[in-house]
Design a protein around this motif. Structure first.
Motif, short mmCIF file in Angstrom:
data_model
loop_
_atom_site.label_atom_id
_atom_site.label_comp_id
_atom_site.label_asym_id
_atom_site.label_seq_id
_atom_site.Cartn_x
_atom_site.Cartn_y
_atom_site.Cartn_z
N LEU A 63 0.81 -1.21 0.00
CA LEU A 63 0.00 0.00 0.00
C LEU A 63 0.85 1.27 0.00
O LEU A 63 0.51 2.25 -0.67
N LEU A 64 1.96 1.27 0.72
CA LEU A 64 2.82 2.44 0.74
C LEU A 64 3.48 2.68 -0.61
O LEU A 64 3.63 3.83 -1.05
N VAL A 65 3.84 1.60 -1.31
CA VAL A 65 4.40 1.74 -2.65
C VAL A 65 3.34 2.30 -3.60
O VAL A 65 3.61 3.19 -4.41
N ILE A 66 2.11 1.79 -3.48
CA ILE A 66 1.02 2.30 -4.31
C ILE A 66 0.78 3.78 -4.04
O ILE A 66 0.59 4.59 -4.96
N GLY A 67 0.80 4.14 -2.76
CA GLY A 67 0.62 5.54 -2.39
C GLY A 67 1.71 6.43 -2.95
O GLY A 67 1.45 7.52 -3.47
N ALA A 68 2.94 5.96 -2.84
CA ALA A 68 4.08 6.74 -3.34
C ALA A 68 4.00 6.90 -4.86
O ALA A 68 4.25 7.99 -5.39
N LEU A 69 3.67 5.81 -5.56
CA LEU A 69 3.55 5.88 -7.02
C LEU A 69 2.41 6.81 -7.45
O LEU A 69 2.45 7.39 -8.53
N LYS A 72 1.16 10.37 -3.43
CA LYS A 72 0.68 10.69 -2.08
C LYS A 72 1.85 10.88 -1.13
O LYS A 72 2.82 10.11 -1.17
N PRO A 73 1.80 11.90 -0.27
CA PRO A 73 2.86 12.05 0.73
C PRO A 73 2.83 10.90 1.72
O PRO A 73 1.79 10.63 2.32
N ILE A 74 3.95 10.21 1.88
CA ILE A 74 4.00 9.03 2.75
C ILE A 74 3.89 9.42 4.23
O ILE A 74 3.23 8.76 5.01
N VAL A 75 4.53 10.48 4.61
CA VAL A 75 4.41 11.00 5.98
C VAL A 75 4.75 12.48 5.95
O VAL A 75 5.68 12.90 5.25
N ASP A 194 -4.24 10.44 3.75
CA ASP A 194 -4.73 9.61 2.67
C ASP A 194 -4.97 8.19 3.19
O ASP A 194 -4.14 7.62 3.91
N VAL A 195 -6.12 7.61 2.84
CA VAL A 195 -6.51 6.31 3.37
C VAL A 195 -5.52 5.21 2.99
O VAL A 195 -5.19 4.35 3.81
N THR A 196 -5.04 5.23 1.76
CA THR A 196 -4.08 4.20 1.33
C THR A 196 -2.80 4.27 2.15
O THR A 196 -2.28 3.25 2.61
N VAL A 197 -2.31 5.49 2.36
CA VAL A 197 -1.08 5.68 3.14
C VAL A 197 -1.32 5.30 4.60
O VAL A 197 -0.50 4.61 5.23
N ALA A 241 -5.77 -5.00 0.10
CA ALA A 241 -7.00 -4.57 -0.58
C ALA A 241 -8.16 -4.45 0.40
O ALA A 241 -8.88 -3.44 0.41
N ALA A 242 -8.36 -5.46 1.23
CA ALA A 242 -9.52 -5.47 2.12
C ALA A 242 -9.43 -4.37 3.18
O ALA A 242 -10.41 -3.65 3.41
N PHE A 243 -8.27 -4.22 3.82
CA PHE A 243 -8.14 -3.19 4.85
C PHE A 243 -8.24 -1.79 4.26
O PHE A 243 -8.84 -0.89 4.87
N ALA A 244 -7.68 -1.58 3.07
CA ALA A 244 -7.76 -0.27 2.44
C ALA A 244 -9.20 0.08 2.07
O ALA A 244 -9.68 1.19 2.33
N LEU A 245 -9.92 -0.87 1.45
CA LEU A 245 -11.31 -0.63 1.08
C LEU A 245 -12.17 -0.41 2.32
O LEU A 245 -13.05 0.47 2.34
N TRP A 246 -11.94 -1.20 3.35
CA TRP A 246 -12.71 -1.06 4.59
C TRP A 246 -12.49 0.32 5.20
O TRP A 246 -13.45 0.96 5.68
N SER A 247 -11.25 0.81 5.18
CA SER A 247 -10.95 2.13 5.72
C SER A 247 -11.65 3.22 4.93
O SER A 247 -12.13 4.21 5.50
N VAL A 248 -11.72 3.06 3.60
CA VAL A 248 -12.43 4.03 2.76
C VAL A 248 -13.92 4.05 3.12
O VAL A 248 -14.53 5.12 3.25
N LEU A 249 -14.50 2.87 3.27
CA LEU A 249 -15.92 2.79 3.61
C LEU A 249 -16.19 3.40 4.99
O LEU A 249 -17.19 4.10 5.19
N MET A 250 -15.30 3.15 5.93
CA MET A 250 -15.46 3.72 7.27
C MET A 250 -15.34 5.25 7.24
O MET A 250 -16.02 5.95 8.00
#
Length: 309
Positions: A63-69, A72-75, A194-197, A241-250
């Protein structure tokens, strides 16, 4: 942040939430297969923690690699990193530490049933924290019916053993509470990060903590084979995938409207395990559980159009 989002559309919410449950449910037979491939026995808690730690660390890196690509600011600040460390401690390290210790001291049936108490924790906590997420009679009935479905699918022919212990069922309840607390805490953080990060750091840091705990306890994994590597990659990908999608829904919906879907995870787990093990899926208890969980989800999510919290 816009007032409306595609992730608050009821049809999208139901589809994505069930996808998350399907992914988490598929982890049940996959993890069991991983234990065999890596020479882990269920009573070896340290090795279980190590296996989970490696899985979640890889998921976090994905997820952090996806965010960086994605630019998205990692931190951004040390405070954000501290907040995400706390989230990782609660949601990944703490939850799974209590979960695996509890798993070693109780039965799989009780684990599935007790884990579903996270639905009640989430709904109850949301009632006191969010003005648009109040308890209603219909929501309470929906949660109870969904929970009944989890109980039905896990009842063996000999009935349900009601004996409980702190290290067993008690620790599983604590894990369920931590899952609920993490969801609400993450919902607040997602307004600024960002949710992904956020989810990437949560899984990475929590995974590293679990890995350290497993190694400190003498945990070990058998030599990796190609089959074991592919399986671990799948588990890491599904977790990401599951934790990222769940966080978006939340982030975009009332907690109570999402929490009810937790009752579907054991149903998917039982059905998929039966399929992979060649067992009869069309047992009365499986069909009854599916009907009850579906009814519970409908009662909770159909009370009103899902609005962003």
């Amino acid at each position: 942040m816009p007032k409306t989002s595609i992730f608050s559309d009821r049809r999208v919410v139901v589809a994505l939430a069930l996808l998350c449950c399907l992914l988490w449910g598929s982890a049940v037979p996959a993890v069991k297969t991983g234990y065999v491939l890596l020479g882990i026995v269920p009573s070896d808690t340290a090795s279980l923690l190590l296996f989970a730690g490696v899985r979640f660390t890889l998921a976090g890196l994905i997820l952090l690699v996806i965010g960086a690509l994605g630019g998205k600011p990692i931190v951004r600040t040390p405070r954000q990193l501290a907040e995400m460390t706390l989230l990782g401690l609660i949601s990944t390290a703490g939850q799974y530490l209590f979960y695996y210790i509890g798993l070693a001291h109780t039965t799989g049936v009780k684990v599935s049933i007790t884990t579903s108490t996270s639905t009640f924790f989430s709904v109850l906590l949301a009632h006191f924290l969010y003005a648009n997420d109040r308890l209603t009679p219909r929501r309470v009935i929906g949660c109870l019916i969904g929970f009944a479905g989890v109980v039905v699918v896990n009842i063996a022919a000999t009935g349900l053993d009601l004996h409980i212990s702190l290290l067993g069922e008690g620790f599983i309840v604590i894990a369920a509470l931590l899952f609920s607390l993490a969801g609400i805490y993450g919902k607040g953080l997602s307004k600024q990060i960002d949710v992904t990060v956020m989810t990437g750091w949560q899984l990475l840091l929590g995974g590293l903590m679990l890995t350290a705990a497993g190694l400190a306890g003498g945990g070990h994994l058998a030599a990796f084979t190609l089959e074991a590597g592919v399986l671990l990659a799948y588990l890491a990908a599904l977790s990401a995938a599951a934790f990222a999608l769940w966080s978006v829904l939340m982030k975009h919906n009332p907690v109570g409207s999402i929490a009810i879907f937790n009752t579907a995870i054991p149903i998917f787990g039982v059905l998929l395990s039966a399929l992979f093990l060649g067992e009869n899926v069309l047992e009365w208890k499986n069909l009854a559980a599916l009907v009850l969980v579906s009814l519970g989800i409908w009662l909770v999510t159909a009370t009103r159009q899902v609005k962003p919290a």
